[in-house]
Design a protein around this motif. Structure first.
Motif, PDB file in Angstrom:
ATOM      1  N   CYS A 181      76.697 -35.109 -56.812  1.00 21.08           N
ATOM      2  CA  CYS A 181      75.984 -35.056 -55.527  1.00 21.08           C
ATOM      3  C   CYS A 181      75.516 -33.625 -55.255  1.00 21.08           C
ATOM      4  O   CYS A 181      74.383 -33.392 -54.803  1.00 21.08           O
ATOM      5  CB  CYS A 181      76.885 -35.527 -54.387  1.00 21.08           C
ATOM      6  N   LEU A 182      76.389 -32.660 -55.519  1.00 22.40           N
ATOM      7  CA  LEU A 182      76.041 -31.250 -55.294  1.00 22.40           C
ATOM      8  C   LEU A 182      74.952 -30.792 -56.259  1.00 22.40           C
ATOM      9  O   LEU A 182      74.091 -29.980 -55.927  1.00 22.40           O
ATOM     10  CB  LEU A 182      77.284 -30.379 -55.480  1.00 22.40           C
ATOM     11  N   GLU A 183      74.997 -31.358 -57.479  1.00 19.70           N
ATOM     12  CA  GLU A 183      74.047 -30.929 -58.499  1.00 19.70           C
ATOM     13  C   GLU A 183      72.666 -31.534 -58.307  1.00 19.70           C
ATOM     14  O   GLU A 183      71.651 -30.870 -58.513  1.00 19.70           O
ATOM     15  CB  GLU A 183      74.597 -31.309 -59.874  1.00 19.70           C
ATOM     16  N   TYR A 184      72.612 -32.811 -57.914  1.00 23.68           N
ATOM     17  CA  TYR A 184      71.329 -33.513 -57.883  1.00 23.68           C
ATOM     18  C   TYR A 184      70.787 -33.789 -56.480  1.00 23.68           C
ATOM     19  O   TYR A 184      69.655 -34.231 -56.339  1.00 23.68           O
ATOM     20  CB  TYR A 184      71.439 -34.836 -58.662  1.00 23.68           C
TER      21      TYR A 184
ATOM     22  N   ALA B 252      68.849 -29.701 -48.547  1.00 23.11           N
ATOM     23  CA  ALA B 252      69.420 -30.062 -47.244  1.00 23.11           C
ATOM     24  C   ALA B 252      70.705 -30.864 -47.420  1.00 23.11           C
ATOM     25  O   ALA B 252      71.705 -30.633 -46.715  1.00 23.11           O
ATOM     26  CB  ALA B 252      68.399 -30.876 -46.441  1.00 23.11           C
ATOM     27  N   GLU B 253      70.700 -31.797 -48.368  1.00 28.39           N
ATOM     28  CA  GLU B 253      71.885 -32.618 -48.611  1.00 28.39           C
ATOM     29  C   GLU B 253      73.040 -31.762 -49.134  1.00 28.39           C
ATOM     30  O   GLU B 253      74.197 -31.911 -48.718  1.00 28.39           O
ATOM     31  CB  GLU B 253      71.556 -33.728 -49.618  1.00 28.39           C
ATOM     32  N   ARG B 254      72.701 -30.856 -50.029  1.00 25.78           N
ATOM     33  CA  ARG B 254      73.730 -29.979 -50.602  1.00 25.78           C
ATOM     34  C   ARG B 254      74.365 -29.121 -49.509  1.00 25.78           C
ATOM     35  O   ARG B 254      75.579 -28.970 -49.434  1.00 25.78           O
ATOM     36  CB  ARG B 254      73.075 -29.104 -51.668  1.00 25.78           C
ATOM     37  N   GLU B 255      73.510 -28.582 -48.642  1.00 27.17           N
ATOM     38  CA  GLU B 255      74.013 -27.706 -47.582  1.00 27.17           C
ATOM     39  C   GLU B 255      74.947 -28.475 -46.644  1.00 27.17           C
ATOM     40  O   GLU B 255      75.990 -27.984 -46.221  1.00 27.17           O
ATOM     41  CB  GLU B 255      72.824 -27.126 -46.792  1.00 27.17           C
ATOM     42  N   LEU B 256      74.581 -29.709 -46.365  1.00 26.49           N
ATOM     43  CA  LEU B 256      75.390 -30.556 -45.485  1.00 26.49           C
ATOM     44  C   LEU B 256      76.773 -30.787 -46.081  1.00 26.49           C
ATOM     45  O   LEU B 256      77.795 -30.685 -45.386  1.00 26.49           O
ATOM     46  CB  LEU B 256      74.672 -31.902 -45.293  1.00 26.49           C
ATOM     47  N   LEU B 257      76.810 -31.102 -47.386  1.00 27.94           N
ATOM     48  CA  LEU B 257      78.091 -31.377 -48.051  1.00 27.94           C
ATOM     49  C   LEU B 257      78.968 -30.126 -48.087  1.00 27.94           C
ATOM     50  O   LEU B 257      80.178 -30.188 -47.857  1.00 27.94           O
ATOM     51  CB  LEU B 257      77.853 -31.890 -49.477  1.00 27.94           C
ATOM     52  N   ILE B 258      78.359 -28.977 -48.385  1.00 24.64           N
ATOM     53  CA  ILE B 258      79.141 -27.741 -48.478  1.00 24.64           C
ATOM     54  C   ILE B 258      79.645 -27.328 -47.101  1.00 24.64           C
ATOM     55  O   ILE B 258      80.786 -26.868 -46.948  1.00 24.64           O
ATOM     56  CB  ILE B 258      78.290 -26.621 -49.124  1.00 24.64           C
ATOM     57  N   GLU B 259      78.803 -27.540 -46.093  1.00 26.17           N
ATOM     58  CA  GLU B 259      79.181 -27.181 -44.717  1.00 26.17           C
ATOM     59  C   GLU B 259      80.425 -27.964 -44.292  1.00 26.17           C
ATOM     60  O   GLU B 259      81.265 -27.477 -43.539  1.00 26.17           O
ATOM     61  CB  GLU B 259      78.006 -27.495 -43.776  1.00 26.17           C
TER      62      GLU B 259
ATOM     63  N   ILE C  81      80.360 -25.727 -56.271  1.00 28.99           N
ATOM     64  CA  ILE C  81      79.787 -25.189 -55.031  1.00 28.99           C
ATOM     65  C   ILE C  81      79.387 -23.730 -55.230  1.00 28.99           C
ATOM     66  O   ILE C  81      78.328 -23.288 -54.773  1.00 28.99           O
ATOM     67  CB  ILE C  81      80.803 -25.316 -53.868  1.00 28.99           C
ATOM     68  N   LEU C  82      80.226 -22.981 -55.938  1.00 28.84           N
ATOM     69  CA  LEU C  82      79.901 -21.574 -56.197  1.00 28.84           C
ATOM     70  C   LEU C  82      78.571 -21.435 -56.925  1.00 28.84           C
ATOM     71  O   LEU C  82      77.833 -20.477 -56.732  1.00 28.84           O
ATOM     72  CB  LEU C  82      81.015 -20.927 -57.041  1.00 28.84           C
ATOM     73  N   GLU C  83      78.273 -22.422 -57.780  1.00 26.24           N
ATOM     74  CA  GLU C  83      77.005 -22.377 -58.529  1.00 26.24           C
ATOM     75  C   GLU C  83      75.815 -22.808 -57.677  1.00 26.24           C
ATOM     76  O   GLU C  83      74.706 -22.297 -57.831  1.00 26.24           O
ATOM     77  CB  GLU C  83      77.076 -23.314 -59.738  1.00 26.24           C
ATOM     78  N   LYS C  84      76.041 -23.767 -56.773  1.00 27.05           N
ATOM     79  CA  LYS C  84      74.908 -24.447 -56.141  1.00 27.05           C
ATOM     80  C   LYS C  84      74.646 -24.076 -54.682  1.00 27.05           C
ATOM     81  O   LYS C  84      73.658 -24.509 -54.113  1.00 27.05           O
ATOM     82  CB  LYS C  84      75.132 -25.978 -56.206  1.00 27.05           C
ATOM     83  N   CYS C  85      75.530 -23.307 -54.051  1.00 23.97           N
ATOM     84  CA  CYS C  85      75.379 -23.083 -52.607  1.00 23.97           C
ATOM     85  C   CYS C  85      74.223 -22.139 -52.275  1.00 23.97           C
ATOM     86  O   CYS C  85      73.720 -21.405 -53.122  1.00 23.97           O
ATOM     87  CB  CYS C  85      76.674 -22.530 -52.034  1.00 23.97           C
ATOM     88  N   SER C  86      73.818 -22.163 -50.994  1.00 20.20           N
ATOM     89  CA  SER C  86      72.752 -21.273 -50.519  1.00 20.20           C
ATOM     90  C   SER C  86      73.303 -19.851 -50.404  1.00 20.20           C
ATOM     91  O   SER C  86      74.519 -19.637 -50.427  1.00 20.20           O
ATOM     92  CB  SER C  86      72.266 -21.738 -49.146  1.00 20.20           C
ATOM     93  N   ASP C  87      72.398 -18.884 -50.249  1.00 14.86           N
ATOM     94  CA  ASP C  87      72.836 -17.482 -50.141  1.00 14.86           C
ATOM     95  C   ASP C  87      73.779 -17.285 -48.954  1.00 14.86           C
ATOM     96  O   ASP C  87      74.792 -16.588 -49.053  1.00 14.86           O
ATOM     97  CB  ASP C  87      71.614 -16.559 -49.995  1.00 14.86           C
ATOM     98  N   LYS C  88      73.430 -17.918 -47.843  1.00 13.44           N
ATOM     99  CA  LYS C  88      74.241 -17.762 -46.634  1.00 13.44           C
ATOM    100  C   LYS C  88      75.637 -18.337 -46.864  1.00 13.44           C
ATOM    101  O   LYS C  88      76.648 -17.725 -46.494  1.00 13.44           O
ATOM    102  CB  LYS C  88      73.546 -18.486 -45.475  1.00 13.44           C
ATOM    103  N   GLN C  89      75.688 -19.512 -47.473  1.00 13.88           N
ATOM    104  CA  GLN C  89      76.982 -20.136 -47.732  1.00 13.88           C
ATOM    105  C   GLN C  89      77.779 -19.345 -48.770  1.00 13.88           C
ATOM    106  O   GLN C  89      79.010 -19.283 -48.707  1.00 13.88           O
ATOM    107  CB  GLN C  89      76.789 -21.578 -48.207  1.00 13.88           C
ATOM    108  N   ARG C  90      77.065 -18.718 -49.694  1.00 17.74           N
ATOM    109  CA  ARG C  90      77.749 -17.947 -50.727  1.00 17.74           C
ATOM    110  C   ARG C  90      78.518 -16.785 -50.107  1.00 17.74           C
ATOM    111  O   ARG C  90      79.643 -16.485 -50.502  1.00 17.74           O
ATOM    112  CB  ARG C  90      76.738 -17.443 -51.756  1.00 17.74           C
ATOM    113  N   VAL C  91      77.934 -16.146 -49.121  1.00 19.34           N
ATOM    114  CA  VAL C  91      78.610 -15.026 -48.455  1.00 19.34           C
ATOM    115  C   VAL C  91      79.902 -15.523 -47.802  1.00 19.34           C
ATOM    116  O   VAL C  91      80.969 -14.913 -47.941  1.00 19.34           O
ATOM    117  CB  VAL C  91      77.676 -14.393 -47.389  1.00 19.34           C
ATOM    118  N   ALA C  92      79.796 -16.655 -47.105  1.00 20.88           N
ATOM    119  CA  ALA C  92      80.980 -17.209 -46.436  1.00 20.88           C
ATOM    120  C   ALA C  92      82.044 -17.595 -47.464  1.00 20.88           C
ATOM    121  O   ALA C  92      83.248 -17.358 -47.266  1.00 20.88           O
ATOM    122  CB  ALA C  92      80.572 -18.430 -45.606  1.00 20.88           C
ATOM    123  N   LEU C  93      81.599 -18.176 -48.566  1.00 22.14           N
ATOM    124  CA  LEU C  93      82.531 -18.585 -49.621  1.00 22.14           C
ATOM    125  C   LEU C  93      83.247 -17.387 -50.226  1.00 22.14           C
ATOM    126  O   LEU C  93      84.463 -17.396 -50.417  1.00 22.14           O
ATOM    127  CB  LEU C  93      81.768 -19.313 -50.725  1.00 22.14           C
TER     128      LEU C  93
END
Length: 450
Positions: A356-359, A363-370, A398-410
């Protein structure tokens, strides 16, 4: 199975990376120990093409992560097919010293100095011997047309018996590969009226698969129709399922409507079956009839949440995520959203979450990571997942696929836990991945901690 994840479908149906696949295929020539051979895809293929024939796997994955299922072929060498074969003057060929001496020569790698003409009149005898079979196979690849005709004349009257012999079946397969169109047709005629019993037989099913790859379409279609009414029996059989897979791969959809129709209303059940899950994946790959194909996908989507958690169904769900339409992916993602943390800790569903995170789209990826990292400061979802034997792989994805903003939080959340994580078997994986991706920041973190 400890901390190992079952990621690759039994003997390889879904293209999930796994360099440690246990499936074996005897190189070059057929005729190794029972259970191996051209199509030792069994999970064989099933667990193929007896073989595998069917779908290779490539790429990389995390160390020690998955186990392949192995299904025993469950049969020893079929020695009794020609036990009473009498040579000249009633001498049993299995006690014939000349024959024994000749096979010893072949066994000691002196096969090059012999020709097919040296065993003229005894082709069938040698076809059912491991070394004799290999010798014939090798020679058929390069021999003259005349030699091939001569060998074929001896083989054809006994083709039906050879097809089910542990070594003889490979000689038949070799003729399907290297014979003339007319020889292929004559051999395939020997399958008439025998498709079901041969499909259910360990060696016969391999011969049928080879035939379906090379014979003319009209003959192929006539033979396959013999399985009408027996599709589900074949799908559930450790040998027959490979034949059904090969039918789906090698015969146009419009000619095998009876196979696809047999699956209607049964897709979810088949997807949770060790052999059925492979067959459903072949349908998803090869079904060219939009309406029939969509019916199969709709049944998968209906049960996607349950299938994601099943030992076999998770592969079918992953398959739709990888190759389906965007609206089909979205339907699956909507079913797992809200349950990501618990599904990530599930042995099978965690693979689906990764897909799910990969494909999924951005927007869907961001929702799942959030869902994992976006709650309050007290949120310990991430730590729970990083320590978990299955969820830690989701965090790595998630480390591979997250947005820049989420990466900072991670990065900030992982830094806090880096030292503690090193004490956990699975936490170490996260630290290693983290340092690989963000080495400099990680080093800075360790310095300040020290």
């Amino acid at each position: 199975m400890g901390d190992q994840k079952l990621l690759s479908p039994p003997n390889g149906s879904l293209g999930i990376p796994n360099p440690r696949k246990l499936g074996t295929s005897v190189g070059g020539y057929y005729g190794g120990p029972p259970g191996m051979g051209v199509m030792a895809q069994f999970p064989v293929s099933p667990i193929s093409s007896p073989v595998l024939p069917s779908s290779p796997v490539g790429g990389t994955t995390h160390p020690g992560r998955r186990n392949d299922l192995r299904y025993p072929q469950g049969s020893h060498r079929n020695t009794g097919i020609y036990p009473g074969w009498q040579g000249q003057r009633g001498v049993n060929i299995f006690d014939d010293p000349k024959r024994h001496s000749f096979l010893e020569e072949l066994k000691s790698s002196n096969a090059q100095k012999f020709e097919l003409s040296d065993i003229a009149g005894r082709i069938v005898e040698f076809s059912v011997d491991q070394h004799g079979s290999r010798f014939i196979q090798q020679k058929l690849e390069h021999c003259s047309v005349e030699d091939k005709v001569s060998v074929f004349k001896e083989v054809l009257p006994h083709a039906s018996k050879l097809m089910t012999d542990v070594f003889g079946n490979y000689v038949i397969q070799k003729f399907f590969e290297h014979g003339s169109p007319e020889q292929r047709k004559e051999l395939a005629d020997k399958l008439v009226g025998q498709m079901l019993p041969l499909s259910l037989q360990m060696y016969g099913c391999r011969v049928i698969q080879k035939a379906l790859e090379v014979i003319e379409l009209d003959q192929k279609t006539r033979l396959v129709l013999e399985l009408d009414g027996h599709v589900m029996r074949c799908v559930r059989d450790q040998n027959g399922n490979h034949v059904i897979q090969k039918c789906i791969e090698c015969v146009p959809t419009e000619r095998i409507g009876f196979i696809i129709s047999a699956f209607r209303g049964q897709v979810a059940m088949l997807s949770t079956h060790p052999y059925g899950c492979r067959v459903i994946q072949r349908v998803l790959e090869h079904c060219s009839d939009e309406q029939q194909g969509q019916c199969i996908v709709d049944e998968i989507l209906e049960s996607a949440y349950v299938l994601a958690q099943d030992q076999y169904g998770n592969y079918v769900t992953q398959h739709v995520l990888e190759r389906g339409k965007s609206n089909e992916r979205s339907q699956i993602i909507s079913k797992v959203a809200g349950k990501i943390v618990q599904l990530s800790q599930h042995k099978y569903a965690s693979n689906v979450v990764e897909k799910c995170l990969e494909y999924g789209d951005a927007a869907e990826r961001e929702l799942l990571i959030e869902e994992i990292i976006g709650q309050s400061e007290e949120n310990d979802n991430l730590l729970i997942m990083m320590k978990d034997q299955f969820a830690n792989y989701v965090v790595q994805k998630i480390l591979e696929k997250c947005s820049d903003k989420q990466r900072v939080a991670l990065i900030n959340q992982i830094k806090v836990h880096c030292q503690a994580l090193k004490k956990y078997t699975y936490g170490k994986h996260i630290v290693a991945r983290f340092e690989q991706l963000y080495g400099e920041e990680s080093q800075a973190s360790e310095t300040s901690d020290g």
